[in-house]
Write a protein that holds these residues in place. Structure first.
Motif, PDB file in Angstrom:
ATOM      1  N   LEU A 184       1.076  -1.148   0.238  1.00  0.00           N
ATOM      2  CA  LEU A 184       0.426   0.142   0.250  1.00  0.00           C
ATOM      3  C   LEU A 184       0.806   1.608  -0.023  1.00  0.00           C
ATOM      4  O   LEU A 184       0.600   2.242  -0.509  1.00  0.00           O
ATOM      5  CB  LEU A 184      -0.765   0.112   1.716  1.00  0.00           C
ATOM      6  N   LEU A 185       2.069   1.423   0.848  1.00  0.00           N
ATOM      7  CA  LEU A 185       2.532   2.397   0.529  1.00  0.00           C
ATOM      8  C   LEU A 185       3.536   1.877  -0.553  1.00  0.00           C
ATOM      9  O   LEU A 185       3.982   4.131  -0.684  1.00  0.00           O
ATOM     10  CB  LEU A 185       3.437   1.775   1.991  1.00  0.00           C
ATOM     11  N   GLY A 233       3.839   5.725  -5.543  1.00  0.00           N
ATOM     12  CA  GLY A 233       3.429   6.222  -7.262  1.00  0.00           C
ATOM     13  C   GLY A 233       2.792   7.372  -7.652  1.00  0.00           C
ATOM     14  O   GLY A 233       2.695   8.150  -8.769  1.00  0.00           O
ATOM     15  N   LEU A 234       1.397   6.530  -6.672  1.00  0.00           N
ATOM     16  CA  LEU A 234       0.269   7.885  -6.738  1.00  0.00           C
ATOM     17  C   LEU A 234       1.224   9.460  -6.672  1.00  0.00           C
ATOM     18  O   LEU A 234       0.590  10.784  -7.526  1.00  0.00           O
ATOM     19  CB  LEU A 234      -0.545   7.938  -5.704  1.00  0.00           C
ATOM     20  N   THR A 242       0.774  -6.295  -4.682  1.00  0.00           N
ATOM     21  CA  THR A 242       1.320  -4.770  -5.329  1.00  0.00           C
ATOM     22  C   THR A 242       0.035  -3.860  -6.580  1.00  0.00           C
ATOM     23  O   THR A 242      -0.288  -3.580  -7.524  1.00  0.00           O
ATOM     24  CB  THR A 242       2.957  -4.820  -5.479  1.00  0.00           C
ATOM     25  N   VAL A 243       0.145  -6.068  -7.203  1.00  0.00           N
ATOM     26  CA  VAL A 243      -0.749  -5.676  -8.900  1.00  0.00           C
ATOM     27  C   VAL A 243      -1.701  -5.180  -8.038  1.00  0.00           C
ATOM     28  O   VAL A 243      -2.564  -4.128  -9.075  1.00  0.00           O
ATOM     29  CB  VAL A 243      -0.612  -6.630  -9.190  1.00  0.00           C
ATOM     30  N   ALA A 244      -2.132  -5.773  -7.413  1.00  0.00           N
ATOM     31  CA  ALA A 244      -4.340  -5.218  -6.630  1.00  0.00           C
ATOM     32  C   ALA A 244      -4.832  -3.667  -7.069  1.00  0.00           C
ATOM     33  O   ALA A 244      -5.016  -2.535  -6.909  1.00  0.00           O
ATOM     34  CB  ALA A 244      -4.572  -5.350  -5.439  1.00  0.00           C
ATOM     35  N   PHE A 245      -2.902  -3.100  -5.413  1.00  0.00           N
ATOM     36  CA  PHE A 245      -3.183  -1.665  -5.594  1.00  0.00           C
ATOM     37  C   PHE A 245      -2.648  -1.122  -7.371  1.00  0.00           C
ATOM     38  O   PHE A 245      -3.236  -0.120  -7.291  1.00  0.00           O
ATOM     39  CB  PHE A 245      -2.206  -1.137  -4.688  1.00  0.00           C
ATOM     40  N   ALA A 246      -1.596  -1.151  -7.712  1.00  0.00           N
ATOM     41  CA  ALA A 246      -1.607  -0.285  -8.759  1.00  0.00           C
ATOM     42  C   ALA A 246      -2.655  -0.854 -10.129  1.00  0.00           C
ATOM     43  O   ALA A 246      -3.159   0.829 -10.625  1.00  0.00           O
ATOM     44  CB  ALA A 246      -0.365  -1.414  -9.474  1.00  0.00           C
ATOM     45  N   ALA A 247      -3.108  -1.805 -10.191  1.00  0.00           N
ATOM     46  CA  ALA A 247      -4.693  -1.916 -10.997  1.00  0.00           C
ATOM     47  C   ALA A 247      -5.794  -0.818 -10.801  1.00  0.00           C
ATOM     48  O   ALA A 247      -6.134   0.237 -11.014  1.00  0.00           O
ATOM     49  CB  ALA A 247      -5.241  -3.425 -10.425  1.00  0.00           C
ATOM     50  N   ILE A 248      -5.711  -0.823  -9.159  1.00  0.00           N
ATOM     51  CA  ILE A 248      -7.062   0.165  -8.680  1.00  0.00           C
ATOM     52  C   ILE A 248      -6.403   1.112  -8.741  1.00  0.00           C
ATOM     53  O   ILE A 248      -7.741   2.620  -9.595  1.00  0.00           O
ATOM     54  CB  ILE A 248      -7.075   0.059  -6.999  1.00  0.00           C
ATOM     55  N   GLY A 264       3.919  -0.744 -15.062  1.00  0.00           N
ATOM     56  CA  GLY A 264       5.334  -1.815 -15.238  1.00  0.00           C
ATOM     57  C   GLY A 264       5.227  -2.446 -13.540  1.00  0.00           C
ATOM     58  O   GLY A 264       5.780  -3.949 -13.508  1.00  0.00           O
ATOM     59  N   THR A 265       4.878  -1.876 -12.420  1.00  0.00           N
ATOM     60  CA  THR A 265       4.619  -2.912 -11.336  1.00  0.00           C
ATOM     61  C   THR A 265       3.950  -4.278 -12.019  1.00  0.00           C
ATOM     62  O   THR A 265       3.644  -5.230 -11.316  1.00  0.00           O
ATOM     63  CB  THR A 265       3.967  -1.717 -10.127  1.00  0.00           C
ATOM     64  N   ILE A 266       2.322  -4.006 -12.776  1.00  0.00           N
ATOM     65  CA  ILE A 266       1.718  -5.141 -12.635  1.00  0.00           C
ATOM     66  C   ILE A 266       2.011  -6.277 -13.335  1.00  0.00           C
ATOM     67  O   ILE A 266       2.011  -7.174 -12.903  1.00  0.00           O
ATOM     68  CB  ILE A 266       0.478  -4.204 -13.421  1.00  0.00           C
ATOM     69  N   PHE A 267       2.899  -5.840 -14.514  1.00  0.00           N
ATOM     70  CA  PHE A 267       3.426  -6.799 -15.176  1.00  0.00           C
ATOM     71  C   PHE A 267       4.876  -7.240 -14.990  1.00  0.00           C
ATOM     72  O   PHE A 267       5.088  -8.636 -14.861  1.00  0.00           O
ATOM     73  CB  PHE A 267       4.048  -6.168 -17.048  1.00  0.00           C
TER      74      PHE A 267
END
Length: 541
Positions: free
Chosen positions: A28-29, A34-35, A140-146, A280-283
């Motif tokens: 989450l942090l 990134g946001l 990480t992927v879930a938060f990046a997708a959101i 990039g984080t998701i992939f």
């Protein structure tokens, strides 16, 4: 029960859940950071410098908390892994301790040592580590997708489609990786076995002036292991290269899409930063998940290998109590190789309580085999064995072994205190220990030691003589109330005086039932035997 990664993760679910919580907040942090980066860029381009500063503060704070969380994560991961590694070693050794004598000795102790070291390390690195890596990547992927969806839903949908592609690509490598991983574990077993063998044989090589074989055989064993390790790493490298290549193509696709959307004024300029970061984080996360899944699959054969060790079936068997009448062998036939001549054929023997027996004859004639049959180590025989009229097949093996003290030429001494070598950690009173020490003739030894029973016995009992070690082993059995003594050439390597003293001490004890295997029966000892049996009687002419 066939235990696997899931079993050990659940066994320590409390500690593992705490680790998952830490991973959740760390993911989450890092997403918040990134946001902040994307929004800071958008604010700067829009000329909102105050907002830009606030987003930089958010980024700094979130990253500082992430660094602290990283410390907690690494420490908690170590705690969890050490708990699970210890549990695996506990269960493997418990299974080995509950297998049969024949099964245990079908492989060398070096192989089992490899299981408890190399294999456990592999499970740790390829199993537990990857489980937690998958958890991290999922968060990480879930938060990046959101986060990506907050900029535009098209970016999220495109990312999900490309993620499916990334999920399917590595499937082709799963089974080959498993096969090579298993081959690698077997190669590590052989490496440890061969190195242990050649190091143990140093004295023999030295006397033959062939010490060069120490190097040659170690190098050969290392090269064998290297071949399989390199083969596994080669395939692992190919897999990693393919997965990362697909990941790179997916990230560039997302960059092109985001650039097009910025050009069309569908998203703000900061989305470029967000797309590069979160896509990039998701992939990268999907790449990590796929790699970790494949690595985890490679440890499954190791658990299957552990589970393949058969345990003793004691269903329907009952424990026996103290020895009262006799051990009996009735028409027993035994062979180590079905295609060779039996070492025993229709052999019968009665060992009555309190009496003394000697089995004489040349080496290799079957004398030790008789002892191993009587103690229950060998079970694949024809005929009948009885303990106080109870068939061996109806007796729990442990209860039978509890009645016998086995003395061989090289009694094993633990690198522990003399007292613990006698008591094996059991809580005997000082009076009981003293009485047994006097009975086996160790009083002078204990009195001569500066720390008495607290004196440390060196590795392999190097600070004790052969005769003293024999007496220690006998004392172990007497403390446990064992009244049957099997002597398997136990005094063959002692000087004549020590050998005579040990043998006389045992055969003149009226409370002991003794079966002595020897190729050199002293006349004075022979006179005290109730029966002397020549190994020529084992197989009828």
């Amino acid at each position: 029960m066939n235990k696997n990664l899931r079993h050990y993760l659940w066994e320590f679910k409390g500690q593992n859940c705490l680790l998952v919580i830490i991973l959740f907040f760390n993911a989450l942090l890092i997403t918040l950071n990134g946001l902040g980066s994307a929004n800071a860029l958008t604010a700067l381009v829009a000329g909102k410098f105050t907002a830009f500063i606030w987003w930089v503060i958010v980024m700094t704070g979130s990253y500082a908390l992430f660094c602290f969380g990283l410390f907690l994560q690494q420490y908690q991961y170590s705690r969890c892994c050490q708990l699970m590694n210890t549990a695996i070693r506990r269960d493997v050794t418990a299974r080995l301790s509950n297998t049969t004598y024949e099964t245990y000795h079908s492989q060398s102790s070096s192989v089992y040592a490899s299981w408890l070291t190399n294999d456990v390390t592999t499970i740790d690195q390829m199993g537990f580590y990857n489980v937690m890596d998958i958890v991290t990547q999922v968060f990480t992927v879930a938060f990046a997708a959101i986060a990506l969806a907050t900029f535009h839903y098209i970016l999220l949908l495109t990312t999900l489609v490309l993620a499916v592609v990334m999920y399917l690509v590595p499937k082709v490598f799963t089974k080959p990786v498993q096969r090579r991983s298993l081959a690698m574990t077997h190669a590590n077993e052989r490496l440890m076995n061969r190195i242990s063998d050649v190091l143990t044989g140093f004295d023999a090589l030295n006397l033959l002036n062939l010490r060069k074989l120490l190097v040659q055989r170690t190098v050969a064993a290392s090269q064998d292991a290297a071949t399989h390790i390199n083969a596994w790493q080669w395939l692992n490298g190919v897999t990693s290269g393919v997965i990362n290549g697909v990941s790179g193509l997916c990230q560039n696709t997302m960059l092109l899409l985001t650039g097009f959307m910025v050009w069309r004024h569908l998203v703000p300029i900061g989305t470029i930063n967000a797309s590069l970061n979160f896509a990039g984080t998701i992939f990268a996360g999907m790449t990590g998940i796929m790699t970790s899944v494949m690595d985890m699959a490679s440890v499954a054969p190791i658990f299957e290998k552990f589970a393949a060790v058969p345990v003793r079936d004691t269903a329907g068997q009952v424990p026996v109590g103290r020895f009262h009448t006799a051990l009996q062998m009735q028409d027993v036939t035994f062979t180590y190789d079905p295609n060779s001549r039996p070492i025993l054929q229709d052999f019968s023997l009665t060992v009555a309580k309190g009496q003394k027996y000697a089995l004489i004859g040349p080496s290799g004639s079957g004398k030790s085999t008789v002892l191993n049959l009587l103690i229950g180590n060998l079970t694949d025989y024809q005929g009948i064995l009885r303990y106080d009229q109870t068939n061996y097949q109806h007796i729990t093996p442990d209860s039978l072994i509890n009645q016998v003290t086995y003395l061989d030429q090289t009694p094993f001494m633990f690198n522990d205190t003399l007292k613990n070598n006698l008591t094996m950690g059991e809580p005997y009173s000082d009076e009981t220990i003293t009485a047994v020490i006097q009975r086996v003739g160790l009083t002078d030894l204990v009195a001569s030691l500066p720390q008495g029973l607290a004196t440390m016995v060196e590795k392999d009992g190097r600070n004790l003589s052969g005769g003293q070690k024999q007496r220690v082993v006998l004392a172990r059995g007497l403390l446990q109330g064992r009244q049957i003594v099997f002597m398997d050439e136990s005094t063959a390597s002692l000087d004549p005086a020590s050998a005579q003293a040990i043998e006389e001490m045992i055969v003149t004890d009226p409370h002991l039932t003794v079966v002595m295997v020897t190729h050199h029966l002293r006349p004075t000892i022979a006179q005290q035997m109730d029966c002397v049996i020549d190994s020529a009687e084992f197989v009828p002419a």
